[in-house]
Design an enzyme around this catalytic site. Structure first.
Site, PDB file in Angstrom:
ATOM      1  N   GLY A  11       0.839  -1.205   0.000  1.00 19.59           N
ATOM      2  CA  GLY A  11       0.000   0.000   0.000  1.00 19.59           C
ATOM      3  C   GLY A  11       0.870   1.250   0.000  1.00 19.59           C
ATOM      4  O   GLY A  11       1.823   1.335   0.766  1.00 19.59           O
ATOM      5  N   VAL A  23      16.971   8.833  -0.790  1.00 25.73           N
ATOM      6  CA  VAL A  23      17.855   7.723  -1.183  1.00 25.73           C
ATOM      7  C   VAL A  23      18.721   8.170  -2.360  1.00 25.73           C
ATOM      8  O   VAL A  23      19.952   7.981  -2.362  1.00 25.73           O
ATOM      9  CB  VAL A  23      17.017   6.474  -1.575  1.00 25.73           C
ATOM     10  CG1 VAL A  23      17.882   5.414  -2.256  1.00 25.73           C
ATOM     11  CG2 VAL A  23      16.336   5.878  -0.342  1.00 25.73           C
ATOM     12  N   ARG A  72       1.118  -5.285  -5.356  1.00 20.39           N
ATOM     13  CA  ARG A  72       1.239  -6.457  -4.477  1.00 20.39           C
ATOM     14  C   ARG A  72       1.388  -7.639  -5.430  1.00 20.39           C
ATOM     15  O   ARG A  72       0.423  -8.048  -6.062  1.00 20.39           O
ATOM     16  CB  ARG A  72      -0.005  -6.615  -3.600  1.00 20.39           C
ATOM     17  CG  ARG A  72      -0.318  -5.404  -2.707  1.00 20.39           C
ATOM     18  CD  ARG A  72      -1.393  -5.746  -1.689  1.00 20.39           C
ATOM     19  NE  ARG A  72      -2.068  -4.574  -1.146  1.00 20.39           N
ATOM     20  CZ  ARG A  72      -1.657  -3.880  -0.086  1.00 20.39           C
ATOM     21  NH1 ARG A  72      -0.563  -4.227   0.545  1.00 20.39           N
ATOM     22  NH2 ARG A  72      -2.345  -2.854   0.348  1.00 20.39           N
ATOM     23  N   GLY A 102       5.636  -2.323   3.686  1.00 21.04           N
ATOM     24  CA  GLY A 102       5.188  -2.904   4.945  1.00 21.04           C
ATOM     25  C   GLY A 102       5.632  -4.349   5.085  1.00 21.04           C
ATOM     26  O   GLY A 102       6.592  -4.782   4.442  1.00 21.04           O
ATOM     27  N   ASP A 103       4.900  -5.139   5.880  1.00 22.71           N
ATOM     28  CA  ASP A 103       5.373  -6.498   6.181  1.00 22.71           C
ATOM     29  C   ASP A 103       5.404  -7.401   4.942  1.00 22.71           C
ATOM     30  O   ASP A 103       6.304  -8.234   4.814  1.00 22.71           O
ATOM     31  CB  ASP A 103       4.579  -7.130   7.332  1.00 22.71           C
ATOM     32  CG  ASP A 103       3.107  -7.305   7.016  1.00 22.71           C
ATOM     33  OD1 ASP A 103       2.602  -6.606   6.123  1.00 22.71           O
ATOM     34  OD2 ASP A 103       2.473  -8.154   7.660  1.00 22.71           O
ATOM     35  N   THR A 126       4.285   2.492   5.432  1.00 26.07           N
ATOM     36  CA  THR A 126       2.890   2.037   5.524  1.00 26.07           C
ATOM     37  C   THR A 126       2.143   2.959   6.467  1.00 26.07           C
ATOM     38  O   THR A 126       2.700   3.387   7.488  1.00 26.07           O
ATOM     39  CB  THR A 126       2.770   0.591   6.035  1.00 26.07           C
ATOM     40  OG1 THR A 126       1.403   0.341   6.422  1.00 26.07           O
ATOM     41  CG2 THR A 126       3.644   0.304   7.239  1.00 26.07           C
ATOM     42  N   ILE A 127       0.883   3.258   6.148  1.00 24.86           N
ATOM     43  CA  ILE A 127       0.133   4.132   7.051  1.00 24.86           C
ATOM     44  C   ILE A 127      -0.248   3.406   8.339  1.00 24.86           C
ATOM     45  O   ILE A 127      -0.624   4.038   9.313  1.00 24.86           O
ATOM     46  CB  ILE A 127      -1.139   4.710   6.388  1.00 24.86           C
ATOM     47  CG1 ILE A 127      -2.151   3.603   6.045  1.00 24.86           C
ATOM     48  CG2 ILE A 127      -0.790   5.562   5.182  1.00 24.86           C
ATOM     49  CD1 ILE A 127      -3.555   4.136   5.795  1.00 24.86           C
ATOM     50  N   ASP A 128      -0.147   2.069   8.362  1.00 26.07           N
ATOM     51  CA  ASP A 128      -0.660   1.296   9.500  1.00 26.07           C
ATOM     52  C   ASP A 128       0.181   1.414  10.773  1.00 26.07           C
ATOM     53  O   ASP A 128      -0.297   1.122  11.862  1.00 26.07           O
ATOM     54  CB  ASP A 128      -0.774  -0.192   9.137  1.00 26.07           C
ATOM     55  CG  ASP A 128      -1.912  -0.471   8.172  1.00 26.07           C
ATOM     56  OD1 ASP A 128      -2.590   0.491   7.768  1.00 26.07           O
ATOM     57  OD2 ASP A 128      -2.115  -1.644   7.808  1.00 26.07           O
ATOM     58  N   ASP A 130       2.410  -0.523  11.838  1.00 21.14           N
ATOM     59  CA  ASP A 130       2.345  -1.817  12.528  1.00 21.14           C
ATOM     60  C   ASP A 130       3.652  -2.611  12.463  1.00 21.14           C
ATOM     61  O   ASP A 130       3.640  -3.826  12.653  1.00 21.14           O
ATOM     62  CB  ASP A 130       1.205  -2.662  11.930  1.00 21.14           C
ATOM     63  CG  ASP A 130       1.368  -2.879  10.438  1.00 21.14           C
ATOM     64  OD1 ASP A 130       2.229  -2.229   9.819  1.00 21.14           O
ATOM     65  OD2 ASP A 130       0.632  -3.715   9.880  1.00 21.14           O
ATOM     66  N   ARG A 155     -17.931  15.314  13.050  1.00 19.11           N
ATOM     67  CA  ARG A 155     -18.399  15.695  14.380  1.00 19.11           C
ATOM     68  C   ARG A 155     -19.369  16.882  14.314  1.00 19.11           C
ATOM     69  O   ARG A 155     -20.361  16.936  15.046  1.00 19.11           O
ATOM     70  CB  ARG A 155     -17.226  16.012  15.296  1.00 19.11           C
ATOM     71  CG  ARG A 155     -17.696  15.935  16.744  1.00 19.11           C
ATOM     72  CD  ARG A 155     -16.969  16.731  17.761  1.00 19.11           C
ATOM     73  NE  ARG A 155     -15.592  16.323  17.963  1.00 19.11           N
ATOM     74  CZ  ARG A 155     -14.569  17.072  17.572  1.00 19.11           C
ATOM     75  NH1 ARG A 155     -14.770  18.219  16.970  1.00 19.11           N
ATOM     76  NH2 ARG A 155     -13.355  16.658  17.797  1.00 19.11           N
ATOM     77  N   MET A 170      -8.495   2.909   8.683  1.00 18.87           N
ATOM     78  CA  MET A 170      -7.679   1.782   8.220  1.00 18.87           C
ATOM     79  C   MET A 170      -6.765   1.238   9.323  1.00 18.87           C
ATOM     80  O   MET A 170      -6.659   1.807  10.409  1.00 18.87           O
ATOM     81  CB  MET A 170      -6.839   2.211   7.020  1.00 18.87           C
ATOM     82  CG  MET A 170      -7.598   2.113   5.709  1.00 18.87           C
ATOM     83  SD  MET A 170      -6.509   2.400   4.302  1.00 18.87           S
ATOM     84  CE  MET A 170      -7.586   1.886   2.969  1.00 18.87           C
ATOM     85  N   ARG A 172      -5.011  -2.696   8.873  1.00 18.86           N
ATOM     86  CA  ARG A 172      -5.447  -4.061   8.569  1.00 18.86           C
ATOM     87  C   ARG A 172      -5.470  -4.974   9.797  1.00 18.86           C
ATOM     88  O   ARG A 172      -6.451  -5.643  10.068  1.00 18.86           O
ATOM     89  CB  ARG A 172      -4.505  -4.654   7.521  1.00 18.86           C
ATOM     90  CG  ARG A 172      -5.059  -5.863   6.822  1.00 18.86           C
ATOM     91  CD  ARG A 172      -3.988  -6.525   6.007  1.00 18.86           C
ATOM     92  NE  ARG A 172      -3.381  -5.609   5.043  1.00 18.86           N
ATOM     93  CZ  ARG A 172      -3.528  -5.712   3.731  1.00 18.86           C
ATOM     94  NH1 ARG A 172      -4.255  -6.662   3.231  1.00 18.86           N
ATOM     95  NH2 ARG A 172      -2.928  -4.860   2.929  1.00 18.86           N
ATOM     96  N   GLY A 186     -11.496  13.346  20.113  1.00 16.65           N
ATOM     97  CA  GLY A 186     -12.384  13.340  21.275  1.00 16.65           C
ATOM     98  C   GLY A 186     -13.551  12.385  21.104  1.00 16.65           C
ATOM     99  O   GLY A 186     -14.675  12.674  21.528  1.00 16.65           O
ATOM    100  N   HIS A 250      -9.555   4.867   1.480  1.00 16.16           N
ATOM    101  CA  HIS A 250      -8.255   5.204   0.896  1.00 16.16           C
ATOM    102  C   HIS A 250      -7.911   6.688   0.942  1.00 16.16           C
ATOM    103  O   HIS A 250      -6.777   7.051   0.611  1.00 16.16           O
ATOM    104  CB  HIS A 250      -8.175   4.669  -0.539  1.00 16.16           C
ATOM    105  CG  HIS A 250      -8.093   3.171  -0.575  1.00 16.16           C
ATOM    106  ND1 HIS A 250      -9.197   2.375  -0.400  1.00 16.16           N
ATOM    107  CD2 HIS A 250      -7.030   2.343  -0.718  1.00 16.16           C
ATOM    108  CE1 HIS A 250      -8.828   1.107  -0.447  1.00 16.16           C
ATOM    109  NE2 HIS A 250      -7.523   1.054  -0.641  1.00 16.16           N
TER     110      HIS A 250
HETATM  111  O1  F6P Z   1      -1.484  -1.597   4.714  1.00 18.82           O
HETATM  112  C1  F6P Z   1      -2.034  -0.388   4.365  1.00 18.82           C
HETATM  113  C2  F6P Z   1      -3.506  -0.508   4.081  1.00 18.82           C
HETATM  114  O2  F6P Z   1      -3.998   0.763   3.725  1.00 18.82           O
HETATM  115  C3  F6P Z   1      -4.346  -1.105   5.206  1.00 18.82           C
HETATM  116  O3  F6P Z   1      -4.653  -0.181   6.208  1.00 18.82           O
HETATM  117  C4  F6P Z   1      -5.539  -1.607   4.461  1.00 18.82           C
HETATM  118  O4  F6P Z   1      -6.157  -2.682   5.132  1.00 18.82           O
HETATM  119  C5  F6P Z   1      -4.956  -2.080   3.156  1.00 18.82           C
HETATM  120  O5  F6P Z   1      -3.720  -1.391   2.993  1.00 18.82           O
HETATM  121  C6  F6P Z   1      -5.819  -1.845   1.952  1.00 18.82           C
HETATM  122  O6  F6P Z   1      -5.168  -2.361   0.846  1.00 18.82           O
HETATM  123  P1  F6P Z   1      -5.660  -2.150  -0.651  1.00 18.82           P
HETATM  124  O7  F6P Z   1      -5.366  -0.715  -1.011  1.00 18.82           O
HETATM  125  O8  F6P Z   1      -4.877  -3.102  -1.447  1.00 18.82           O
HETATM  126  O9  F6P Z   1      -7.124  -2.401  -0.640  1.00 18.82           O
END
Ligand code: F6P
Length: 319
Positions: A11, A23, A72, A102-103, A126-128, A130, A155, A170, A172, A186, A250
């Site tokens: 992502g 880089v 991916r 990401g992972d 990655t925005i997650d 994680d 709100r 988001m 995952r 809040g 997204h």
């Molecule tokens: O890993 C980043 C992320 O945005 C997750 O938060 C989300 O579950 C996933 O990718 C969505 O992936 P895609 O854009 O392939 O639907």
């Protein structure tokens, strides 16, 4: 090393362009050429490469997305795909790689090193947020700011109508976005996969707010109960409460990166190039307590980065 490559994968995340720029500029300053791999691992297999110089990386620091595109790749999950990619890399004279993602990206990077012995350093994109081995990932800060701005607007209308809103953010498998955004907006209730979600407690919070008052519920998409639609259905079926649902989706991945993301992306770009030159491989360059830190790629996904206790407590006290 005379030539290295950089690519983005999985992502996309705001700050990836600032990272590519860093880089390239840091490598050029050391007399090293940089190849950009277009389209992540798919582009690596196809040999979809471009030369990256100062010109190609001018004016990209403020851009969201990734100029190198991303994917991916299913093919790269196979040994044959990785061997084909390695052939293309060697034919192009690439001696080291910076892999930003990401992972999933790191699984691929680890396998590439393991099987093909092409030095590779990962950087957390990655925005997650994680990944174990870094306090923050590139893109996270922008994503939580984007989500916060959107929820501030929700709100306003929720407050005017005294409505219950379930907002899905988001993440995952991780609740970092939900937790930070829940505190920053809040919210009255935050549901994340790291803690057990108690729906009776949610119902009591809604009742406590009273009929005229809004209730904002932030749901991390990975919560064990399900997404925002599931929450709304349960509230309707079991508690006779009508809730509005907003899935931010997204929108959280786009936009110009924040200062924090630009600086983190730049710092980790320089660190990754230095690491390759020092002979490091199969590691992720991250930042822990403001210091650059290297973590074996495998540990970035086998070890779980916890949400800090202070944040969980803060959310408890303030929601
Ligand atoms: O890993 C980043 C992320 O945005 C997750 O938060 C989300 O579950 C996933 O990718 C969505 O992936 P895609 O854009 O392939 O639907």
């Amino acid at each position: 090393m005379k030539k290295i490559a950089v690519f983005t994968s999985g992502g996309d995340a705001p700050g990836m362009n600032a990272h590519i720029r860093a880089v390239v500029r840091s490598a050029l300053s050391k007399g090293i050429e940089v190849t950009g791999i277009i389209g992540g691992y798919s582009g690596m297999i196809e040999g979809n490469f471009m030369n990256l110089g100062r010109k190609e990386t001018a004016n990209i620091i403020a851009l969201g997305g990734t100029i190198l595109k991303t994917s991916r790749s299913k093919e790269f999950l196979q040994k044959g795909g990785r061997a084909a990619a390695a052939d293309k890399l060697r034919a192009a004279g690439i001696e080291g790689i910076v892999a930003c993602g990401g992972d999933g990206t790191f699984h691929g990077a680890h396998a590439l090193w393991d099987e093909q012995k092409i030095p590779i350093v990962g950087t957390p994109g990655t925005i997650d947020n994680d990944l174990y081995g870094t306090d923050f990932t590139i893109g996270y800060d922008t994503a939580i700011n984007t989500a916060t701005q959107a929820i501030d607007k929700i709100r306003d209308t929720a407050d005017s109508h005294g409505r219950v809103f379930i907002v899905e953010v988001m993440g995952r498998h991780a609740g970092f976005i939900a937790m930070d955004v829940g505190v920053s907006t809040g919210a009255e209730f935050i549901a994340v996969p790291e803690t057990v979600t108690n729906l009776d407690e949610l119902y009591q919070r809604i009742l406590a707010q009273g009929k005229q008052q809004r209730t904002i519920v932030i749901v991390g998409e990975g919560d064990e109960v399900g997404g925002a639609n599931t929450f709304a259905q349960i509230l309707k079926d079991q508690y006779e409460i009508n809730a509005k649902v907003t899935i931010l989706g997204h929108i959280q991945r786009g936009g110009s990166p924040t200062v924090r993301d630009r600086v983190l992306a730049s710092r980790l770009g320089v660190a990754a190039v230095d690491a390759l030159l020092e002979g490091k491989t199969d590691v992720m360059a991250g930042e822990i307590n403001s210091e650059i830190s290297f973590t074996e790629l495998e540990k970035t996904w086998t070890k779980k980065k916890p949400i800090q206790d202070y944040l969980i407590n803060l959310a408890d006290v303030l929601t």
